[in-house]
Every structure is written in C-alpha cells, then in structure tokens.
Write an enzyme that holds these catalytic residues in place. Structure first.
Site, PDB file in Angstrom:
ATOM      1  N   CYS A 107       0.840  -1.200   0.000  1.00 42.72           N
ATOM      2  CA  CYS A 107       0.000   0.000   0.000  1.00 42.72           C
ATOM      3  C   CYS A 107       0.873   1.248   0.000  1.00 42.72           C
ATOM      4  O   CYS A 107       0.630   2.194  -0.756  1.00 42.72           O
ATOM      5  CB  CYS A 107      -0.926  -0.012   1.214  1.00 42.72           C
ATOM      6  SG  CYS A 107      -2.148   1.324   1.204  1.00 42.72           S
ATOM      7  N   CYS A 108       1.921   1.262   0.841  1.00 37.25           N
ATOM      8  CA  CYS A 108       2.848   2.390   0.877  1.00 37.25           C
ATOM      9  C   CYS A 108       3.540   2.568  -0.470  1.00 37.25           C
ATOM     10  O   CYS A 108       3.753   3.693  -0.939  1.00 37.25           O
ATOM     11  CB  CYS A 108       3.894   2.185   1.968  1.00 37.25           C
ATOM     12  SG  CYS A 108       3.294   2.388   3.665  1.00 37.25           S
ATOM     13  N   CYS A 142      -0.813   8.658   6.865  1.00 34.71           N
ATOM     14  CA  CYS A 142      -2.196   8.406   6.472  1.00 34.71           C
ATOM     15  C   CYS A 142      -3.062   8.209   7.722  1.00 34.71           C
ATOM     16  O   CYS A 142      -2.594   7.649   8.724  1.00 34.71           O
ATOM     17  CB  CYS A 142      -2.273   7.169   5.591  1.00 34.71           C
ATOM     18  SG  CYS A 142      -1.459   7.351   3.995  1.00 34.71           S
ATOM     19  N   CYS A 180      -3.391   4.775   9.421  1.00 33.19           N
ATOM     20  CA  CYS A 180      -2.122   4.179   9.855  1.00 33.19           C
ATOM     21  C   CYS A 180      -1.392   5.026  10.895  1.00 33.19           C
ATOM     22  O   CYS A 180      -0.214   4.780  11.174  1.00 33.19           O
ATOM     23  CB  CYS A 180      -1.215   3.960   8.659  1.00 33.19           C
ATOM     24  SG  CYS A 180      -1.915   2.865   7.408  1.00 33.19           S
ATOM     25  N   CYS A 227       8.240   3.610   5.539  1.00 34.06           N
ATOM     26  CA  CYS A 227       7.301   3.292   4.465  1.00 34.06           C
ATOM     27  C   CYS A 227       7.990   3.011   3.147  1.00 34.06           C
ATOM     28  O   CYS A 227       7.347   2.603   2.182  1.00 34.06           O
ATOM     29  CB  CYS A 227       6.311   4.436   4.278  1.00 34.06           C
ATOM     30  SG  CYS A 227       7.089   5.991   3.793  1.00 34.06           S
TER      31      CYS A 227
END
Length: 224
Positions: free
Chosen positions: A104-105, A187, A190, A214
């Site tokens: 996702c990162c 985010c 997170c 990340c």
C-alpha cells in the site's frame, strides 16, 4: 551554521533540479519557512495518498496562504494501481500483513515519489536523527543510491524542542494534530497519537513490530 546560510550554500553548489518534499509535519513546516526565499530555485512537492487526515489539508492551505510564493505541487497515486491494490487486498488490507501494508505504501507513496523526484540532483528533507534508528545513521549530505541523487537533511541534528521553538518564533502553521500527540503524521488509518513515553515513530503502523519506515527514506545498503 544557520539553516538559511547552509541552504543557500547547498542550493548554490548543486546544479539542475532541486526538490523539497513536505508532508506538513512540524519539521517540514520549519523547512518550508526557510526554503521560501528560494522558491524560484527549489521545487516543493507533497504526496497525497488519498487517505490523509483532514487536518493535513487544513495546514496545507494555511501554509500556502502564509507563503504564497511557494507553489506546492501535489502528486497522487495512479488510480489503476489503487484499484488493483483494493481489489486484491481490500480497502483496508494494509492491516492484514506487513507485506500488504508495504505494498500500500509503495502504491500510494513510493511510486508517486519517483515521479516527483525524476531528474532531480538534490532532494531536501526534514528528517531528524532522533526520529528512528534508521535516521540516526544518515548524514547531512548523502548519496541516495536507490533514487540516484543527493539527499540533504538540514535538520538532522536538531532536537524536537529546537524545532518547536523556531516554529513558534516565526509563527509557522503547524497541524492541529501535533498538539494532540501526533508527532509523526501519515495516512489517517495508519497513524495514532503517541502515548506518554512512547518512541517518536510508535504512532505509525502501531500494529506492527520492528522498524517503522514506508520505503521513502531507506538506505539501500541496510536492512531497514
């Protein structure tokens, strides 16, 4: 040497495209203040992952209002990449595994970063040594092998207290989340506020153990 003098020397020394990345954290806000006089020589950018806090957008707007000469360019993840990730992992699939979170990162941050720094010779960051073990081993000026450019970290040996004092002196906009214990803001899904005595990065990906990065600021020769 004062930050503004050091910035002037480094900016003069390097030819070509020079960039500064901001996530609107307190360190980046301080550097934005010092980079403002060089707005015509340094490209300022931010990465909008699509999962930001509303407070991040608020401080973004306040920053633009205070420093109108700075054009903060926003880079977004590719819609196709986001759709593929969500269809495979789920909308909040980053909670499922470290691998899913890192993917996702990668989609939301690392890939857009490559577009932002493409062709740059110098990347200015707000990293500080006390933020994490990985960052303790960084240098003021260092070669970033992964991105093939020089990274400049002018605040590397500044303490958080020193950064706070300077933002107060210059009345620099700071996210309202910061005063609520969000010392490192990423985010929204997170990031959480720090509890008393917790490590600086403890609020990022708090459900994971180990080093908290990340993929934006990784030494390619270290297992971080």
């Amino acid at each position: 040497m004062a930050i503004n003098d050091a910035l002037a020397l480094v900016i003069d020394f390097f030819e070509g495209k020079k960039v500064f990345s901001t996530s609107f954290g307190i360190e980046d806000q301080l550097l934005t203040h010092y980079i403002a006089p060089f707005a015509n020589r340094v490209e300022v950018f931010t990465l909008d992952t699509g999962r930001q806090f509303n407070e991040t957008y608020e401080v973004f707007q306040r920053t633009q209002n205070k420093y109108p000469l700075i054009n903060i360019k926003t880079f977004f993840p590719d819609e196709t990449d986001i759709a593929a990730y969500v269809n495979t992992n789920g909308v909040n699939g980053f909670y499922n595994s470290v691998e899913s979170r890192k993917e996702c990162c990668r989609v939301r941050k690392v890939v857009p970063l490559q577009k932002a720094i493409a062709g740059a010779s110098l990347w200015i960051t707000g990293l500080r040594a006390e933020q994490s073990q990985n960052r303790e081993e960084m240098e003021f000026l260092e070669w970033d092998e992964a991105n093939q450019l020089v990274k400049y970290n002018p605040l590397l040996h500044y303490s958080l207290k020193e950064v706070e004092q300077l933002t107060n002196v210059f009345n620099i906009p700071v996210s309202s989340l910061y005063k609520k214990g969000y010392l490192s803001i990423g985010c929204a899904p997170c990031t959480r506020a720090l509890l008393e005595g917790e490590d600086f990065r403890a609020g990022r990906w708090w459900w994971e153990n180990g080093k908290k990065e990340c993929g934006l600021h990784i030494h390619s020769d270290k297992n971080y």
